[in-house]
Write a protein that holds these residues in place. Structure first.
Motif, PDB file in Angstrom:
ATOM      1  N   ALA A   1    -140.675 -68.936 -28.403  1.00 35.95           N
ATOM      2  CA  ALA A   1    -141.447 -68.972 -29.257  1.00 35.95           C
ATOM      3  C   ALA A   1    -141.959 -70.973 -28.898  1.00 35.95           C
ATOM      4  CB  ALA A   1    -141.698 -69.428 -30.762  1.00 35.95           C
ATOM      5  N   ARG A   2    -140.881 -71.592 -28.678  1.00 36.45           N
ATOM      6  CA  ARG A   2    -140.505 -73.083 -28.041  1.00 36.45           C
ATOM      7  C   ARG A   2    -140.780 -72.546 -26.586  1.00 36.45           C
ATOM      8  NH1 ARG A   2    -135.852 -76.425 -29.504  1.00 36.45           N
ATOM      9  NH2 ARG A   2    -137.433 -78.230 -29.445  1.00 36.45           N
ATOM     10  N   PHE A   3    -140.885 -71.526 -25.701  1.00 41.16           N
ATOM     11  CA  PHE A   3    -140.949 -71.384 -24.035  1.00 41.16           C
ATOM     12  C   PHE A   3    -141.666 -70.163 -23.761  1.00 41.16           C
ATOM     13  CE2 PHE A   3    -136.681 -73.956 -25.583  1.00 41.16           C
ATOM     14  CZ  PHE A   3    -137.110 -75.581 -24.859  1.00 41.16           C
ATOM     15  N   PRO A   4    -142.935 -70.388 -24.272  1.00 39.96           N
ATOM     16  CA  PRO A   4    -143.811 -69.363 -24.411  1.00 39.96           C
ATOM     17  C   PRO A   4    -143.638 -68.387 -22.859  1.00 39.96           C
ATOM     18  CG  PRO A   4    -145.066 -70.709 -24.834  1.00 39.96           C
ATOM     19  CD  PRO A   4    -144.294 -71.342 -25.049  1.00 39.96           C
ATOM     20  N   ASN A   5    -143.671 -69.347 -21.786  1.00 40.43           N
ATOM     21  CA  ASN A   5    -143.625 -68.605 -20.771  1.00 40.43           C
ATOM     22  C   ASN A   5    -142.464 -68.657 -19.898  1.00 40.43           C
ATOM     23  OD1 ASN A   5    -146.404 -68.500 -20.517  1.00 40.43           O
ATOM     24  ND2 ASN A   5    -146.674 -70.840 -20.134  1.00 40.43           N
ATOM     25  N   TYR A   6    -141.741 -68.786 -20.345  1.00 39.26           N
ATOM     26  CA  TYR A   6    -139.766 -68.239 -19.900  1.00 39.26           C
ATOM     27  C   TYR A   6    -139.976 -67.234 -19.776  1.00 39.26           C
ATOM     28  CZ  TYR A   6    -135.444 -69.327 -18.632  1.00 39.26           C
ATOM     29  OH  TYR A   6    -134.139 -69.928 -18.247  1.00 39.26           O
ATOM     30  N   ALA A   7    -139.686 -66.116 -18.909  1.00 41.63           N
ATOM     31  CA  ALA A   7    -139.880 -65.090 -18.225  1.00 41.63           C
ATOM     32  C   ALA A   7    -138.436 -64.688 -19.180  1.00 41.63           C
ATOM     33  CB  ALA A   7    -139.894 -64.005 -17.852  1.00 41.63           C
ATOM     34  N   ASP A   8    -136.965 -65.009 -19.073  1.00 37.99           N
ATOM     35  CA  ASP A   8    -135.520 -64.621 -19.168  1.00 37.99           C
ATOM     36  C   ASP A   8    -135.321 -64.912 -20.559  1.00 37.99           C
ATOM     37  OD1 ASP A   8    -135.043 -64.604 -16.450  1.00 37.99           O
ATOM     38  OD2 ASP A   8    -133.922 -66.718 -16.916  1.00 37.99           O
ATOM     39  N   VAL A   9    -136.350 -65.347 -21.410  1.00 37.18           N
ATOM     40  CA  VAL A   9    -135.822 -65.250 -22.525  1.00 37.18           C
ATOM     41  C   VAL A   9    -136.490 -63.321 -23.750  1.00 37.18           C
ATOM     42  CG1 VAL A   9    -136.192 -66.032 -25.730  1.00 37.18           C
ATOM     43  CG2 VAL A   9    -136.506 -67.380 -23.588  1.00 37.18           C
ATOM     44  N   ARG A  10    -137.423 -63.472 -23.125  1.00 40.10           N
ATOM     45  CA  ARG A  10    -137.974 -62.117 -23.427  1.00 40.10           C
ATOM     46  C   ARG A  10    -137.047 -60.902 -22.436  1.00 40.10           C
ATOM     47  NH1 ARG A  10    -142.571 -65.062 -23.010  1.00 40.10           N
ATOM     48  NH2 ARG A  10    -144.143 -64.463 -25.182  1.00 40.10           N
ATOM     49  N   TYR A  11    -136.877 -61.200 -21.300  1.00 39.63           N
ATOM     50  CA  TYR A  11    -134.996 -60.128 -20.707  1.00 39.63           C
ATOM     51  C   TYR A  11    -133.942 -60.510 -21.793  1.00 39.63           C
ATOM     52  CZ  TYR A  11    -132.503 -58.691 -17.256  1.00 39.63           C
ATOM     53  OH  TYR A  11    -131.695 -57.999 -16.037  1.00 39.63           O
ATOM     54  N   LYS A  12    -133.925 -61.612 -22.343  1.00 35.03           N
ATOM     55  CA  LYS A  12    -132.303 -60.920 -22.684  1.00 35.03           C
ATOM     56  C   LYS A  12    -132.918 -60.493 -23.873  1.00 35.03           C
ATOM     57  CE  LYS A  12    -130.190 -64.746 -21.094  1.00 35.03           C
ATOM     58  NZ  LYS A  12    -129.801 -66.121 -20.305  1.00 35.03           N
ATOM     59  N   ILE A  13    -134.280 -60.580 -24.401  1.00 30.66           N
ATOM     60  CA  ILE A  13    -134.549 -60.174 -25.874  1.00 30.66           C
ATOM     61  C   ILE A  13    -134.468 -58.508 -25.994  1.00 30.66           C
ATOM     62  CG2 ILE A  13    -136.320 -59.632 -27.651  1.00 30.66           C
ATOM     63  CD1 ILE A  13    -136.999 -62.106 -27.523  1.00 30.66           C
ATOM     64  N   ALA A  14    -134.905 -58.079 -24.403  1.00 32.83           N
ATOM     65  CA  ALA A  14    -134.988 -57.189 -24.395  1.00 32.83           C
ATOM     66  C   ALA A  14    -133.771 -55.905 -23.819  1.00 32.83           C
ATOM     67  CB  ALA A  14    -135.873 -56.759 -22.982  1.00 32.83           C
ATOM     68  N   GLU A  15    -132.392 -56.929 -22.994  1.00 32.28           N
ATOM     69  CA  GLU A  15    -131.495 -56.607 -23.021  1.00 32.28           C
ATOM     70  C   GLU A  15    -130.629 -56.265 -24.433  1.00 32.28           C
ATOM     71  OE1 GLU A  15    -129.307 -56.246 -20.043  1.00 32.28           O
ATOM     72  OE2 GLU A  15    -131.284 -55.264 -19.256  1.00 32.28           O
ATOM     73  N   ILE A  16    -130.840 -56.954 -25.453  1.00 33.56           N
ATOM     74  CA  ILE A  16    -130.425 -56.802 -26.806  1.00 33.56           C
ATOM     75  C   ILE A  16    -131.150 -55.540 -27.632  1.00 33.56           C
ATOM     76  CG2 ILE A  16    -130.099 -57.887 -29.228  1.00 33.56           C
ATOM     77  CD1 ILE A  16    -129.853 -60.912 -27.628  1.00 33.56           C
ATOM     78  N   TYR A  17    -132.477 -55.579 -27.305  1.00 30.83           N
ATOM     79  CA  TYR A  17    -132.933 -54.142 -27.707  1.00 30.83           C
ATOM     80  C   TYR A  17    -132.056 -52.801 -27.078  1.00 30.83           C
ATOM     81  CZ  TYR A  17    -136.059 -56.396 -30.841  1.00 30.83           C
ATOM     82  OH  TYR A  17    -136.934 -57.017 -31.765  1.00 30.83           O
ATOM     83  N   TYR A  18    -132.329 -52.526 -25.815  1.00 28.61           N
ATOM     84  CA  TYR A  18    -131.637 -51.832 -24.336  1.00 28.61           C
ATOM     85  C   TYR A  18    -130.272 -51.801 -25.269  1.00 28.61           C
ATOM     86  CZ  TYR A  18    -130.381 -49.281 -21.266  1.00 28.61           C
ATOM     87  OH  TYR A  18    -130.058 -47.542 -19.515  1.00 28.61           O
ATOM     88  N   ASN A  19    -129.684 -52.717 -25.421  1.00 29.32           N
ATOM     89  CA  ASN A  19    -128.032 -52.731 -26.029  1.00 29.32           C
ATOM     90  C   ASN A  19    -127.943 -51.806 -27.291  1.00 29.32           C
ATOM     91  OD1 ASN A  19    -127.237 -52.954 -23.206  1.00 29.32           O
ATOM     92  ND2 ASN A  19    -127.084 -55.606 -23.897  1.00 29.32           N
ATOM     93  N   TYR A  20    -128.312 -52.003 -27.999  1.00 33.82           N
ATOM     94  CA  TYR A  20    -128.964 -51.764 -29.561  1.00 33.82           C
ATOM     95  C   TYR A  20    -129.458 -50.323 -29.216  1.00 33.82           C
ATOM     96  CZ  TYR A  20    -128.583 -52.578 -34.015  1.00 33.82           C
ATOM     97  OH  TYR A  20    -127.736 -52.228 -36.162  1.00 33.82           O
ATOM     98  N   GLY A  21    -130.437 -50.220 -28.634  1.00 28.47           N
ATOM     99  CA  GLY A  21    -130.476 -48.213 -28.960  1.00 28.47           C
ATOM    100  C   GLY A  21    -132.019 -47.988 -29.520  1.00 28.47           C
ATOM    101  N   ASP A  22    -132.200 -49.648 -29.101  1.00 20.67           N
ATOM    102  CA  ASP A  22    -134.465 -49.425 -29.763  1.00 20.67           C
ATOM    103  C   ASP A  22    -134.908 -49.899 -27.983  1.00 20.67           C
ATOM    104  OD1 ASP A  22    -137.038 -50.327 -30.478  1.00 20.67           O
ATOM    105  OD2 ASP A  22    -135.889 -51.505 -32.059  1.00 20.67           O
ATOM    106  N   TYR A  23    -135.240 -48.624 -27.497  1.00 22.38           N
ATOM    107  CA  TYR A  23    -136.230 -48.353 -26.252  1.00 22.38           C
ATOM    108  C   TYR A  23    -137.121 -48.713 -26.159  1.00 22.38           C
ATOM    109  CZ  TYR A  23    -131.157 -46.115 -25.101  1.00 22.38           C
ATOM    110  OH  TYR A  23    -130.168 -46.163 -25.554  1.00 22.38           O
ATOM    111  N   ASP A  24    -138.213 -48.704 -27.245  1.00 27.24           N
ATOM    112  CA  ASP A  24    -139.454 -48.582 -27.404  1.00 27.24           C
ATOM    113  C   ASP A  24    -139.850 -50.393 -27.370  1.00 27.24           C
ATOM    114  OD1 ASP A  24    -140.428 -46.053 -27.199  1.00 27.24           O
ATOM    115  OD2 ASP A  24    -139.976 -46.211 -29.439  1.00 27.24           O
TER     116      ASP A  24
END
Length: 163
Positions: free
Chosen positions: A57-80
């Motif tokens: 929310a603070r850095f909406p144009n920072y792709a690495d934050v979204r990538y890290k969120i995706a990695e957490i979801y991936y590792n947790y098994g939430d692939y969607d």
């Protein structure tokens, strides 16, 4: 040893312990510990996501934050949700080969869309300025999946950037 432990906690059946009682107690303790670990893991997962969403929310144009969120979801098994955040990261930074590779792997393994995954791999693997590390990762991954030859037969020699 078990007598000493159970004396410490004040549990001692009148006739002593038999093997079945000990087995039930040990299995009960293990299951209880496993459930506690699952609960703690869930709350840690949620805390990580919540903190990264604040950063997003603070850095909406920072792709690495979204990538890290995706990695957490991936590792947790939430692939969607992982796919959603990988795609959002690519919308911000479309030339990130790491994100493209992870999304292609996710597409192949969990969404079973081999054609789309191969297209994404080819965009990275056969790009004019392809990184040697990215080529190695893709080739190694496809060889492990035993689809390396199939991928190269359909995509080698084509430049997806000009096609």
């Amino acid at each position: 040893m078990l007598d000493y432990i159970f004396n410490l906690i004040g549990y001692r059946p009148a006739g002593g312990f038999d093997h079945n009682q000990i087995l039930v107690i040990v299995i009960g303790i293990c299951l209880g510990a496993y459930i506690i670990i699952l609960i703690v893991n869930h709350f840690v997962h949620r805390a990580k996501i919540r903190n990264l969403e604040i950063a997003m929310a603070r850095f909406p144009n920072y792709a690495d934050v979204r990538y890290k969120i995706a990695e957490i979801y991936y590792n947790y098994g939430d692939y969607d949700n992982a796919a959603k955040y990988y795609k959002e990261a690519l919308d911000i930074y479309p030339y990130n080969s790491s994100i493209r590779i992870k999304l292609a792997m996710l597409t192949l393994e969990h969404f079973k869309d081999e054609e789309l995954a191969f297209k994404m791999f080819a965009e990275v693997r056969f790009a004019v300025d392809a990184e040697p590390r990215a080529k190695y990762i893709i080739d190694t991954y496809l060889k492990e999946k035993k689809i390396y030859e199939k991928f190269h037969a359909g995509h080698a020699g084509k430049n997806p950037q000009t096609a």
